[in-house]
Design an enzyme around this catalytic site. Sequence first.
Site, PDB file in Angstrom:
ATOM      1  N   LYS A  15       0.872  -1.193   0.004  1.00 36.91           N
ATOM      2  CA  LYS A  15      -0.015  -0.031   0.040  1.00 36.91           C
ATOM      3  C   LYS A  15       0.874   1.381  -0.254  1.00 36.91           C
ATOM      4  CE  LYS A  15      -1.941  -1.064   4.039  1.00 36.91           C
ATOM      5  NZ  LYS A  15      -1.394  -2.191   4.448  1.00 36.91           N
ATOM      6  N   ARG A  90      -9.400   1.366   8.718  1.00 40.78           N
ATOM      7  CA  ARG A  90      -9.179  -0.019   9.382  1.00 40.78           C
ATOM      8  C   ARG A  90     -10.206  -0.654   9.968  1.00 40.78           C
ATOM      9  NH1 ARG A  90      -3.156   0.826   9.134  1.00 40.78           N
ATOM     10  NH2 ARG A  90      -2.308  -1.320   9.562  1.00 40.78           N
ATOM     11  N   ARG A 124      11.880  -5.867   5.016  1.00 44.48           N
ATOM     12  CA  ARG A 124      11.642  -4.236   4.727  1.00 44.48           C
ATOM     13  C   ARG A 124      12.659  -3.655   5.418  1.00 44.48           C
ATOM     14  NH1 ARG A 124       6.183  -1.545   5.370  1.00 44.48           N
ATOM     15  NH2 ARG A 124       6.045  -2.546   7.364  1.00 44.48           N
ATOM     16  N   ARG A 157      11.741  -1.542  10.958  1.00 46.07           N
ATOM     17  CA  ARG A 157      10.609  -1.194  11.910  1.00 46.07           C
ATOM     18  C   ARG A 157      10.570  -1.997  13.051  1.00 46.07           C
ATOM     19  NH1 ARG A 157       5.282   0.430   8.371  1.00 46.07           N
ATOM     20  NH2 ARG A 157       4.476  -0.865   9.969  1.00 46.07           N
ATOM     21  N   ARG A 168      -0.136  -8.940  13.536  1.00 42.60           N
ATOM     22  CA  ARG A 168      -0.798  -7.700  12.550  1.00 42.60           C
ATOM     23  C   ARG A 168      -1.680  -8.469  11.382  1.00 42.60           C
ATOM     24  NH1 ARG A 168       4.552  -5.085  10.719  1.00 42.60           N
ATOM     25  NH2 ARG A 168       3.407  -3.999   9.165  1.00 42.60           N
TER      26      ARG A 168
HETATM   27  P1  AP5 Z   1       4.834  -1.728   1.902  1.00 41.91           P
HETATM   28  O1  AP5 Z   1       4.492  -0.905   0.570  1.00 41.91           O
HETATM   29  O2  AP5 Z   1       5.811  -0.989   2.943  1.00 41.91           O
HETATM   30  O3  AP5 Z   1       3.588  -2.450   2.398  1.00 41.91           O
HETATM   31  P2  AP5 Z   1       2.240  -1.938   3.102  1.00 41.91           P
HETATM   32  O4  AP5 Z   1       1.058  -2.503   2.495  1.00 41.91           O
HETATM   33  O5  AP5 Z   1       2.264  -0.310   3.233  1.00 41.91           O
HETATM   34  O6  AP5 Z   1       2.624  -2.366   4.561  1.00 41.91           O
HETATM   35  P3  AP5 Z   1       2.690  -1.645   5.934  1.00 41.91           P
HETATM   36  O7  AP5 Z   1       3.351  -2.848   6.966  1.00 41.91           O
HETATM   37  O8  AP5 Z   1       3.145  -0.287   6.008  1.00 41.91           O
HETATM   38  O9  AP5 Z   1       1.074  -1.684   6.243  1.00 41.91           O
HETATM   39  P4  AP5 Z   1       0.403  -1.475   7.584  1.00 41.91           P
HETATM   40  O10 AP5 Z   1      -0.972  -1.387   7.271  1.00 41.91           O
HETATM   41  O11 AP5 Z   1       0.661  -2.801   8.533  1.00 41.91           O
HETATM   42  O12 AP5 Z   1       1.249  -0.744   8.423  1.00 41.91           O
HETATM   43  P5  AP5 Z   1       1.011   0.845   8.984  1.00 41.91           P
HETATM   44  O13 AP5 Z   1       2.257   1.726   8.809  1.00 41.91           O
HETATM   45  O14 AP5 Z   1      -0.179   1.192   8.194  1.00 41.91           O
HETATM   46  O15 AP5 Z   1       5.782  -2.914   1.328  1.00 41.91           O
HETATM   47  C1  AP5 Z   1       6.111  -3.851   2.216  1.00 41.91           C
HETATM   48  C2  AP5 Z   1       7.709  -4.354   1.570  1.00 41.91           C
HETATM   49  O16 AP5 Z   1       7.319  -5.099   0.462  1.00 41.91           O
HETATM   50  C3  AP5 Z   1       8.514  -3.551   1.371  1.00 41.91           C
HETATM   51  O17 AP5 Z   1       9.750  -3.891   1.866  1.00 41.91           O
HETATM   52  C4  AP5 Z   1       8.414  -3.118  -0.275  1.00 41.91           C
HETATM   53  O18 AP5 Z   1       9.654  -2.712  -0.730  1.00 41.91           O
HETATM   54  C5  AP5 Z   1       8.112  -4.408  -0.615  1.00 41.91           C
HETATM   55  N1  AP5 Z   1       7.275  -4.303  -1.617  1.00 41.91           N
HETATM   56  C6  AP5 Z   1       6.213  -3.738  -2.029  1.00 41.91           C
HETATM   57  N2  AP5 Z   1       5.567  -3.680  -3.263  1.00 41.91           N
HETATM   58  C7  AP5 Z   1       6.354  -5.004  -3.676  1.00 41.91           C
HETATM   59  C8  AP5 Z   1       6.036  -5.992  -5.165  1.00 41.91           C
HETATM   60  N3  AP5 Z   1       5.146  -5.379  -5.796  1.00 41.91           N
HETATM   61  N4  AP5 Z   1       7.010  -6.755  -5.144  1.00 41.91           N
HETATM   62  C9  AP5 Z   1       7.861  -7.151  -4.217  1.00 41.91           C
HETATM   63  N5  AP5 Z   1       8.087  -6.465  -3.188  1.00 41.91           N
HETATM   64  C10 AP5 Z   1       7.114  -5.411  -2.827  1.00 41.91           C
HETATM   65  O19 AP5 Z   1       0.462   0.636  10.526  1.00 41.91           O
HETATM   66  C11 AP5 Z   1       1.370   0.128  11.622  1.00 41.91           C
HETATM   67  C12 AP5 Z   1       0.550   0.167  13.024  1.00 41.91           C
HETATM   68  O20 AP5 Z   1      -0.044   1.531  13.162  1.00 41.91           O
HETATM   69  C13 AP5 Z   1      -0.469  -0.763  12.849  1.00 41.91           C
HETATM   70  O21 AP5 Z   1      -0.096  -2.018  13.339  1.00 41.91           O
HETATM   71  C14 AP5 Z   1      -1.509   0.000  14.148  1.00 41.91           C
HETATM   72  O22 AP5 Z   1      -0.965  -0.351  15.355  1.00 41.91           O
HETATM   73  C15 AP5 Z   1      -1.237   1.489  13.905  1.00 41.91           C
HETATM   74  N6  AP5 Z   1      -2.113   1.890  12.959  1.00 41.91           N
HETATM   75  C16 AP5 Z   1      -2.004   2.540  11.634  1.00 41.91           C
HETATM   76  N7  AP5 Z   1      -3.261   3.035  11.058  1.00 41.91           N
HETATM   77  C17 AP5 Z   1      -3.960   2.597  11.947  1.00 41.91           C
HETATM   78  C18 AP5 Z   1      -5.698   2.948  11.986  1.00 41.91           C
HETATM   79  N8  AP5 Z   1      -6.191   3.480  10.978  1.00 41.91           N
HETATM   80  N9  AP5 Z   1      -6.109   2.589  13.119  1.00 41.91           N
HETATM   81  C19 AP5 Z   1      -5.604   2.123  14.172  1.00 41.91           C
HETATM   82  N10 AP5 Z   1      -4.363   1.824  14.126  1.00 41.91           N
HETATM   83  C20 AP5 Z   1      -3.631   2.284  13.352  1.00 41.91           C
END
Ligand code: AP5
Length: 211
Positions: A15, A90, A124, A157, A168
């Site tokens: 994402k 979410r 990552r 991270r 997660r």
């Molecule tokens: P990446 O693009 O980083 O993936 P992502 O889907 O963004 O994953 P995240 O881990 O950031 O999502 P998340 O939703 O768990 O975390 P968030 O920060 O929102 O890609 C991942 C890896 O794959 C990278 O190394 C990339 O290079 C590689 N990659 C990408 N595309 C590829 C491809 N096509 N082929 C090969 N490799 C590829 O949330 C973190 C925490 O914050 C949550 O757990 C929660 O505690 C809190 N939080 C955040 N938002 C909320 C909310 N709305 N409500 C409540 N708590 C929240």
Amino acid sequence: MKKSIVMLGAPGAGKGTQAKLMSEKYGIPHISTGDMLREAVKEGTELGLKAKEIMERGELVPDDLINAIVKERLARPDCEKGYILDGYPRTKAQAEFLDSVDGVNFVIFIHVPEELIVKRLVLRRTCPNCGAMYHLEFNPPKRDNLCDKCGTPLIQRDDDTEDVVKNRLAVYNEKTAVLLDYYRNRGILYKIDGNRPIKDVLQSIVQVVGE
Ligand code: AP5
């Protein structure tokens, strides 16, 4: 037309990677609630103090805290032409709150098989300075552990360990996956195969959202 876009998908689906590229392409802001929370943790704000341990366990921060920061962010002038929400909503309560604030017109669901997720996240690495993202196998930095863009040492991270990633994923399946039907029923959910090269995934998204 205003582009109000939500990125949906499991942790590690890509994402953030796609949202950054879309933000450059469309000239609209990439709003990541995860990045906003990590910034708050780094700065030690009241929100950051509340969020830190919850995030380290891979649980969700309470809806009212997140809703408030998103509402404030969407009210800024740079969102007038649109925005890309990454990591929000979410839960069903967050989706209903978003509906009360603004209308969403595209929900991009990036689908990646669960068995690939752990590998994607454990390998990552991110740049703490400019936010650039890497993967040690699929998208490695040119110089060992240094950001290509600004030369800063890359970090892993805190929530990208195998145990936390599994939690997660469980939280995603329990609380976020219901949003697929929520948006599918409104005819604005677009499923994209995320298990392809980054540029191919982007191309499929552009076919949906338009040039
Ligand atoms: P990446 O693009 O980083 O993936 P992502 O889907 O963004 O994953 P995240 O881990 O950031 O999502 P998340 O939703 O768990 O975390 P968030 O920060 O929102 O890609 C991942 C890896 O794959 C990278 O190394 C990339 O290079 C590689 N990659 C990408 N595309 C590829 C491809 N096509 N082929 C090969 N490799 C590829 O949330 C973190 C925490 O914050 C949550 O757990 C929660 O505690 C809190 N939080 C955040 N938002 C909320 C909310 N709305 N409500 C409540 N708590 C929240």
